[in-house]
Design a protein around this motif. Structure first.
Motif, PDB file in Angstrom:
ATOM      1  N   ILE A 114      32.853 -21.700  13.252  1.00 30.58           N
ATOM      2  CA  ILE A 114      31.618 -21.283  13.922  1.00 30.58           C
ATOM      3  C   ILE A 114      30.416 -21.966  13.302  1.00 30.58           C
ATOM      4  N   ILE A 115      29.618 -22.608  14.160  1.00 30.58           N
ATOM      5  CA  ILE A 115      28.402 -23.273  13.700  1.00 30.58           C
ATOM      6  C   ILE A 115      27.203 -22.403  14.072  1.00 30.58           C
ATOM      7  N   CYS A 116      26.386 -22.086  13.064  1.00 32.14           N
ATOM      8  CA  CYS A 116      25.211 -21.252  13.277  1.00 32.14           C
ATOM      9  C   CYS A 116      23.986 -22.128  13.359  1.00 32.14           C
ATOM     10  N   GLY A 117      23.314 -22.109  14.501  1.00 33.75           N
ATOM     11  CA  GLY A 117      22.085 -22.869  14.655  1.00 33.75           C
ATOM     12  C   GLY A 117      20.919 -22.173  13.979  1.00 33.75           C
ATOM     13  N   ARG A 118      19.854 -22.911  13.786  1.00 27.51           N
ATOM     14  CA  ARG A 118      18.586 -22.378  13.272  1.00 27.51           C
ATOM     15  C   ARG A 118      17.477 -23.143  13.952  1.00 27.51           C
ATOM     16  N   PHE A 119      16.262 -22.787  13.708  1.00 26.30           N
ATOM     17  CA  PHE A 119      15.094 -23.469  14.275  1.00 26.30           C
ATOM     18  C   PHE A 119      15.182 -23.480  15.807  1.00 26.30           C
ATOM     19  N   GLU A 120      14.929 -24.643  16.437  1.00 26.90           N
ATOM     20  CA  GLU A 120      15.000 -24.733  17.906  1.00 26.90           C
ATOM     21  C   GLU A 120      16.409 -25.028  18.390  1.00 26.90           C
ATOM     22  N   GLY A 121      17.343 -25.182  17.468  1.00 25.45           N
ATOM     23  CA  GLY A 121      18.708 -25.473  17.876  1.00 25.45           C
ATOM     24  C   GLY A 121      19.196 -26.769  17.254  1.00 25.45           C
ATOM     25  N   VAL A 122      20.278 -27.330  17.824  1.00 14.33           N
ATOM     26  CA  VAL A 122      20.885 -28.523  17.238  1.00 14.33           C
ATOM     27  C   VAL A 122      20.803 -29.697  18.211  1.00 14.33           C
ATOM     28  N   ASP A 123      20.812 -30.900  17.675  1.00 14.67           N
ATOM     29  CA  ASP A 123      20.760 -32.136  18.462  1.00 14.67           C
ATOM     30  C   ASP A 123      21.946 -32.171  19.441  1.00 14.67           C
ATOM     31  N   GLN A 124      21.655 -32.446  20.717  1.00 12.80           N
ATOM     32  CA  GLN A 124      22.674 -32.421  21.772  1.00 12.80           C
ATOM     33  C   GLN A 124      23.855 -33.348  21.466  1.00 12.80           C
ATOM     34  N   ARG A 125      23.600 -34.457  20.763  1.00 19.54           N
ATOM     35  CA  ARG A 125      24.665 -35.445  20.552  1.00 19.54           C
ATOM     36  C   ARG A 125      25.775 -34.944  19.653  1.00 19.54           C
ATOM     37  N   VAL A 126      25.470 -33.989  18.763  1.00 19.47           N
ATOM     38  CA  VAL A 126      26.544 -33.446  17.933  1.00 19.47           C
ATOM     39  C   VAL A 126      27.349 -32.408  18.736  1.00 19.47           C
ATOM     40  N   ILE A 127      26.685 -31.746  19.683  1.00 15.87           N
ATOM     41  CA  ILE A 127      27.403 -30.807  20.574  1.00 15.87           C
ATOM     42  C   ILE A 127      28.421 -31.590  21.400  1.00 15.87           C
ATOM     43  N   ASP A 128      27.980 -32.717  21.954  1.00 15.96           N
ATOM     44  CA  ASP A 128      28.860 -33.552  22.784  1.00 15.96           C
ATOM     45  C   ASP A 128      29.905 -34.271  21.934  1.00 15.96           C
ATOM     46  N   GLY A 129      29.450 -34.889  20.837  1.00 16.70           N
ATOM     47  CA  GLY A 129      30.324 -35.741  20.030  1.00 16.70           C
ATOM     48  C   GLY A 129      31.395 -34.974  19.282  1.00 16.70           C
ATOM     49  N   ARG A 130      31.129 -33.723  18.951  1.00 12.71           N
ATOM     50  CA  ARG A 130      32.116 -32.927  18.202  1.00 12.71           C
ATOM     51  C   ARG A 130      32.722 -31.837  19.076  1.00 12.71           C
ATOM     52  N   ASN A 131      32.472 -31.929  20.387  1.00  9.42           N
ATOM     53  CA  ASN A 131      33.132 -31.023  21.315  1.00  9.42           C
ATOM     54  C   ASN A 131      32.885 -29.550  20.979  1.00  9.42           C
ATOM     55  N   LEU A 132      31.638 -29.185  20.798  1.00  9.48           N
ATOM     56  CA  LEU A 132      31.322 -27.804  20.437  1.00  9.48           C
ATOM     57  C   LEU A 132      31.244 -26.943  21.695  1.00  9.48           C
ATOM     58  N   GLU A 133      31.846 -25.762  21.609  1.00 11.77           N
ATOM     59  CA  GLU A 133      31.841 -24.819  22.725  1.00 11.77           C
ATOM     60  C   GLU A 133      30.712 -23.816  22.470  1.00 11.77           C
ATOM     61  N   GLU A 134      29.699 -23.827  23.335  1.00  8.81           N
ATOM     62  CA  GLU A 134      28.553 -22.944  23.112  1.00  8.81           C
ATOM     63  C   GLU A 134      28.865 -21.528  23.595  1.00  8.81           C
ATOM     64  N   VAL A 135      28.621 -20.557  22.711  1.00  9.40           N
ATOM     65  CA  VAL A 135      28.888 -19.152  23.025  1.00  9.40           C
ATOM     66  C   VAL A 135      27.628 -18.334  22.765  1.00  9.40           C
ATOM     67  N   SER A 136      27.260 -17.489  23.735  1.00 14.44           N
ATOM     68  CA  SER A 136      26.088 -16.625  23.600  1.00 14.44           C
ATOM     69  C   SER A 136      26.521 -15.174  23.450  1.00 14.44           C
ATOM     70  N   ILE A 137      25.771 -14.393  22.662  1.00 13.90           N
ATOM     71  CA  ILE A 137      26.087 -12.966  22.600  1.00 13.90           C
ATOM     72  C   ILE A 137      25.163 -12.150  23.498  1.00 13.90           C
TER      73      ILE A 137
END
Ligand code: SAH
Length: 237
Positions: A114-137
Protein backbone atom coordinates in the motif's frame (compact mmCIF):
# COMPACT_ATOMS: atom_id res chain seq x y z
CA UNK A 1 0.74 -18.36 3.89
CA UNK A 2 0.71 -15.35 6.20
CA UNK A 3 -1.07 -12.26 4.91
CA UNK A 4 1.61 -9.59 4.58
CA UNK A 5 1.02 -5.84 4.33
CA UNK A 6 3.86 -3.55 3.29
CA UNK A 7 3.16 0.15 3.66
CA UNK A 8 5.11 2.84 1.81
CA UNK A 9 4.74 6.08 3.72
CA UNK A 10 6.44 9.25 4.92
CA UNK A 11 5.04 8.49 8.39
CA UNK A 12 5.89 4.87 9.30
CA UNK A 13 5.32 5.74 12.97
CA UNK A 14 1.58 5.82 12.20
CA UNK A 15 1.68 1.98 11.86
CA UNK A 16 0.45 -0.42 13.14
CA UNK A 17 -1.54 2.30 14.97
CA UNK A 18 -4.86 0.98 16.22
CA UNK A 19 -4.15 -2.37 14.55
CA UNK A 20 -1.77 -3.13 17.46
CA UNK A 21 -4.85 -3.35 19.71
CA UNK A 22 -7.74 -5.76 20.20
CA UNK A 23 -8.24 -8.77 17.90
CA UNK A 24 -6.07 -7.43 15.04
CA UNK A 25 -3.23 -6.75 17.49
CA UNK A 26 -3.43 -10.21 19.02
CA UNK A 27 -3.45 -11.76 15.55
CA UNK A 28 -0.42 -9.65 14.61
CA UNK A 29 1.40 -10.88 17.73
CA UNK A 30 0.47 -14.47 16.95
CA UNK A 31 1.87 -14.04 13.43
CA UNK A 32 -1.50 -14.53 11.67
CA UNK A 33 -0.67 -11.49 9.60
CA UNK A 34 2.44 -9.37 9.18
CA UNK A 35 3.08 -5.67 8.69
CA UNK A 36 6.16 -3.81 7.57
CA UNK A 37 6.74 -0.22 6.56
CA UNK A 38 9.06 1.45 4.06
CA UNK A 39 10.07 5.07 4.65
CA UNK A 40 9.75 6.73 1.23
CA UNK A 41 12.19 9.44 2.30
CA UNK A 42 14.98 6.83 2.57
CA UNK A 43 15.05 6.82 -1.24
CA UNK A 44 15.60 10.57 -1.62
CA UNK A 45 19.00 11.44 -2.98
CA UNK A 46 19.78 15.02 -2.18
CA UNK A 47 21.20 16.48 1.01
CA UNK A 48 17.77 17.68 2.16
CA UNK A 49 16.15 14.31 1.39
CA UNK A 50 13.50 16.00 -0.76
CA UNK A 51 10.49 13.85 -1.72
CA UNK A 52 8.18 16.43 -3.30
CA UNK A 53 8.22 19.23 -5.83
CA UNK A 54 5.87 21.88 -7.20
CA UNK A 55 3.12 20.78 -9.62
CA UNK A 56 3.89 21.04 -13.32
CA UNK A 57 1.56 23.63 -14.80
CA UNK A 58 1.39 25.54 -11.54
CA UNK A 59 -1.08 25.58 -8.68
CA UNK A 60 -1.09 25.06 -4.95
CA UNK A 61 0.71 22.37 -2.98
CA UNK A 62 3.37 19.82 -3.76
CA UNK A 63 3.51 16.52 -5.63
CA UNK A 64 5.37 13.34 -4.59
CA UNK A 65 8.27 12.86 -6.99
CA UNK A 66 7.99 9.82 -9.30
CA UNK A 67 11.67 8.83 -9.24
CA UNK A 68 11.83 8.60 -5.43
CA UNK A 69 8.51 6.73 -5.13
CA UNK A 70 9.43 4.32 -7.96
CA UNK A 71 12.68 3.43 -6.15
CA UNK A 72 10.75 2.79 -2.93
CA UNK A 73 8.26 0.56 -4.78
CA UNK A 74 11.02 -1.34 -6.59
CA UNK A 75 12.81 -2.00 -3.30
CA UNK A 76 9.71 -3.90 -2.17
CA UNK A 77 9.31 -5.89 -5.42
CA UNK A 78 12.99 -6.87 -5.40
CA UNK A 79 12.82 -8.30 -1.87
CA UNK A 80 9.36 -9.77 -2.07
CA UNK A 81 10.16 -13.48 -1.56
CA UNK A 82 7.77 -13.68 1.39
CA UNK A 83 4.65 -12.72 -0.57
CA UNK A 84 5.42 -12.16 -4.25
CA UNK A 85 2.90 -10.79 -6.74
CA UNK A 86 0.93 -8.77 -4.23
CA UNK A 87 -1.40 -6.06 -5.61
CA UNK A 88 0.03 -2.56 -5.32
CA UNK A 89 -2.63 -0.21 -4.04
CA UNK A 90 -2.40 3.57 -4.01
CA UNK A 91 -4.75 5.15 -1.49
CA UNK A 92 -6.44 7.97 -3.42
CA UNK A 93 -9.74 9.88 -3.39
CA UNK A 94 -9.81 9.33 -7.16
CA UNK A 95 -9.70 5.57 -6.73
CA UNK A 96 -12.39 2.92 -7.00
CA UNK A 97 -14.48 3.05 -3.80
CA UNK A 98 -13.52 0.28 -1.37
CA UNK A 99 -16.29 -2.31 -0.88
CA UNK A 100 -16.69 -5.38 1.31
CA UNK A 101 -16.41 -7.41 -1.88
CA UNK A 102 -12.95 -5.93 -2.57
CA UNK A 103 -11.99 -6.48 1.08
CA UNK A 104 -12.90 -10.18 0.73
CA UNK A 105 -10.89 -10.44 -2.49
CA UNK A 106 -7.81 -8.90 -0.84
CA UNK A 107 -8.15 -11.08 2.28
CA UNK A 108 -8.12 -14.19 0.05
CA UNK A 109 -4.73 -13.20 -1.40
CA UNK A 110 -1.21 -13.25 0.00
CA UNK A 111 -1.16 -9.62 1.06
CA UNK A 112 -0.94 -6.06 -0.20
CA UNK A 113 1.59 -3.34 -0.88
CA UNK A 114 0.00 0.00 0.00
CA UNK A 115 1.32 3.39 -1.05
CA UNK A 116 0.19 6.35 1.06
CA UNK A 117 0.05 9.66 -0.76
CA UNK A 118 0.64 13.05 0.84
CA UNK A 119 0.43 16.66 -0.30
CA UNK A 120 -1.52 16.99 -3.59
CA UNK A 121 -0.86 13.38 -4.49
CA UNK A 122 1.69 11.50 -6.59
CA UNK A 123 3.08 12.03 -10.11
CA UNK A 124 0.83 10.25 -12.65
CA UNK A 125 3.80 8.54 -14.34
CA UNK A 126 4.58 6.39 -11.31
CA UNK A 127 0.90 5.35 -11.10
CA UNK A 128 1.05 4.24 -14.75
CA UNK A 129 4.63 2.93 -14.76
CA UNK A 130 4.28 0.81 -11.63
CA UNK A 131 0.72 -0.31 -12.30
CA UNK A 132 -0.76 1.14 -9.12
CA UNK A 133 -4.41 0.39 -8.39
CA UNK A 134 -6.06 3.48 -6.91
CA UNK A 135 -8.43 2.77 -4.01
CA UNK A 136 -10.62 5.31 -2.21
CA UNK A 137 -12.23 4.91 1.21
CA UNK A 138 -14.92 7.51 0.51
CA UNK A 139 -15.89 10.77 -1.12
CA UNK A 140 -13.92 13.12 1.09
CA UNK A 141 -10.30 14.25 1.14
CA UNK A 142 -7.83 13.23 3.86
CA UNK A 143 -4.47 14.88 4.36
CA UNK A 144 -2.65 11.61 3.78
CA UNK A 145 -3.15 7.99 2.72
CA UNK A 146 -2.17 6.55 6.12
CA UNK A 147 -5.61 6.59 7.81
CA UNK A 148 -7.07 5.18 4.59
CA UNK A 149 -4.50 2.35 4.58
CA UNK A 150 -5.25 1.58 8.23
CA UNK A 151 -8.96 1.50 7.44
CA UNK A 152 -8.50 -0.88 4.52
CA UNK A 153 -6.23 -3.15 6.58
CA UNK A 154 -8.65 -3.13 9.51
CA UNK A 155 -11.41 -4.41 7.23
CA UNK A 156 -9.17 -7.06 5.65
CA UNK A 157 -7.49 -8.35 8.82
CA UNK A 158 -10.73 -8.88 10.74
CA UNK A 159 -11.89 -11.44 8.17
CA UNK A 160 -8.58 -13.34 7.91
CA UNK A 161 -9.00 -16.96 9.09
CA UNK A 162 -8.69 -17.25 12.86
CA UNK A 163 -8.63 -13.52 13.61
CA UNK A 164 -12.19 -13.10 14.86
CA UNK A 165 -12.88 -15.28 17.87
CA UNK A 166 -16.32 -16.38 16.74
CA UNK A 167 -16.10 -17.14 13.04
CA UNK A 168 -19.88 -17.00 12.68
CA UNK A 169 -20.08 -13.41 13.84
CA UNK A 170 -18.99 -12.39 10.36
CA UNK A 171 -21.87 -13.98 8.53
CA UNK A 172 -24.80 -11.59 9.00
CA UNK A 173 -22.94 -8.36 8.70
CA UNK A 174 -23.66 -5.26 6.72
CA UNK A 175 -22.79 -5.70 3.01
CA UNK A 176 -22.06 -9.44 3.31
CA UNK A 177 -25.38 -10.17 1.62
CA UNK A 178 -25.82 -6.81 -0.08
CA UNK A 179 -27.89 -5.52 2.87
CA UNK A 180 -27.26 -3.42 5.95
CA UNK A 181 -27.39 -5.39 9.17
CA UNK A 182 -30.57 -5.78 11.22
CA UNK A 183 -30.77 -4.01 14.63
CA UNK A 184 -28.97 -5.68 17.55
CA UNK A 185 -30.08 -5.98 21.19
CA UNK A 186 -28.68 -7.40 24.40
CA UNK A 187 -29.71 -7.52 28.07
CA UNK A 188 -31.36 -5.93 30.02
CA UNK A 189 -34.75 -7.02 28.71
CA UNK A 190 -36.13 -3.52 29.38
CA UNK A 191 -33.94 -0.43 28.97
CA UNK A 192 -35.46 2.98 29.79
CA UNK A 193 -38.88 1.55 29.05
CA UNK A 194 -37.87 0.05 25.69
CA UNK A 195 -38.17 -3.73 25.31
CA UNK A 196 -36.18 -6.16 23.21
CA UNK A 197 -38.50 -7.22 20.33
CA UNK A 198 -40.37 -10.31 21.61
CA UNK A 199 -39.45 -12.47 18.61
CA UNK A 200 -35.74 -12.31 19.57
CA UNK A 201 -36.40 -13.90 22.96
CA UNK A 202 -38.97 -16.40 21.61
CA UNK A 203 -36.43 -19.14 20.93
CA UNK A 204 -38.04 -19.65 17.49
CA UNK A 205 -34.98 -19.59 15.23
CA UNK A 206 -36.87 -19.57 11.95
CA UNK A 207 -38.97 -16.61 13.11
CA UNK A 208 -35.83 -14.81 14.29
CA UNK A 209 -34.13 -15.30 10.92
CA UNK A 210 -37.23 -14.05 9.11
CA UNK A 211 -37.47 -10.97 11.36
CA UNK A 212 -33.78 -10.17 10.89
CA UNK A 213 -33.98 -10.42 7.11
CA UNK A 214 -37.09 -8.23 7.00
CA UNK A 215 -35.52 -5.62 9.25
CA UNK A 216 -32.33 -5.65 7.16
CA UNK A 217 -34.34 -5.12 3.97
CA UNK A 218 -36.37 -2.32 5.55
CA UNK A 219 -33.29 -0.52 6.83
CA UNK A 220 -31.48 -0.89 3.51
CA UNK A 221 -34.46 0.44 1.55
CA UNK A 222 -34.61 3.48 3.87
CA UNK A 223 -30.94 4.32 4.10
CA UNK A 224 -29.19 2.79 1.12
CA UNK A 225 -31.59 2.12 -1.75
CA UNK A 226 -28.51 2.08 -4.00
CA UNK A 227 -27.52 -1.25 -2.41
CA UNK A 228 -30.83 -2.85 -3.38
CA UNK A 229 -30.42 -1.76 -6.99
CA UNK A 230 -27.09 -3.64 -6.97
CA UNK A 231 -25.35 -0.59 -8.36
CA UNK A 232 -22.83 0.05 -5.59
CA UNK A 233 -22.41 -3.33 -3.92
CA UNK A 234 -23.30 -6.39 -5.98
CA UNK A 235 -25.29 -8.96 -4.04
CA UNK A 236 -23.00 -11.94 -3.65
CA UNK A 237 -25.09 -14.48 -1.75
N1 SAH B 1 -5.19 16.47 -4.60
C1 SAH B 1 -5.75 15.16 -4.41
C2 SAH B 1 -5.95 14.89 -2.92
C3 SAH B 1 -4.66 14.66 -2.17
S1 SAH B 1 -4.95 14.25 -0.52
C4 SAH B 1 -7.10 15.09 -5.11
O1 SAH B 1 -7.80 16.09 -5.13
O2 SAH B 1 -7.47 14.00 -5.59
C5 SAH B 1 -3.40 13.54 -0.05
C6 SAH B 1 -3.35 12.04 0.00
O3 SAH B 1 -4.28 11.55 0.95
C7 SAH B 1 -3.69 11.33 -1.29
O4 SAH B 1 -2.59 11.21 -2.13
C8 SAH B 1 -4.16 9.96 -0.80
O5 SAH B 1 -3.08 9.09 -0.61
C9 SAH B 1 -4.79 10.29 0.55
N2 SAH B 1 -6.25 10.36 0.52
C10 SAH B 1 -7.00 11.48 0.65
N3 SAH B 1 -8.31 11.21 0.58
C11 SAH B 1 -8.42 9.87 0.42
C12 SAH B 1 -9.53 8.98 0.27
N4 SAH B 1 -10.79 9.41 0.29
N5 SAH B 1 -9.27 7.66 0.11
C13 SAH B 1 -8.01 7.20 0.08
N6 SAH B 1 -6.92 8.01 0.21
C14 SAH B 1 -7.11 9.32 0.38
Amino acid sequence: MTFRATILTLYPEMFPGHLALSLAGKALERGQWALDTVQIRDFAQDRHRTVDDTPAGGGAGMVLKPDILAKAIDSVSENDDLAPGRPRLLMSPRGKPLTQEKVRELAAGGGVVIICGRFEGVDQRVIDGRNLEEVSIGDYVLSGGEPAALTLLDAVVRILPGVMGNALSGTHESFENGLLEHPQYTRPQVFEGREIPAVLTSGNHAAIEKWRLEEAKKLTAERRPDLLSGKTHPVTK
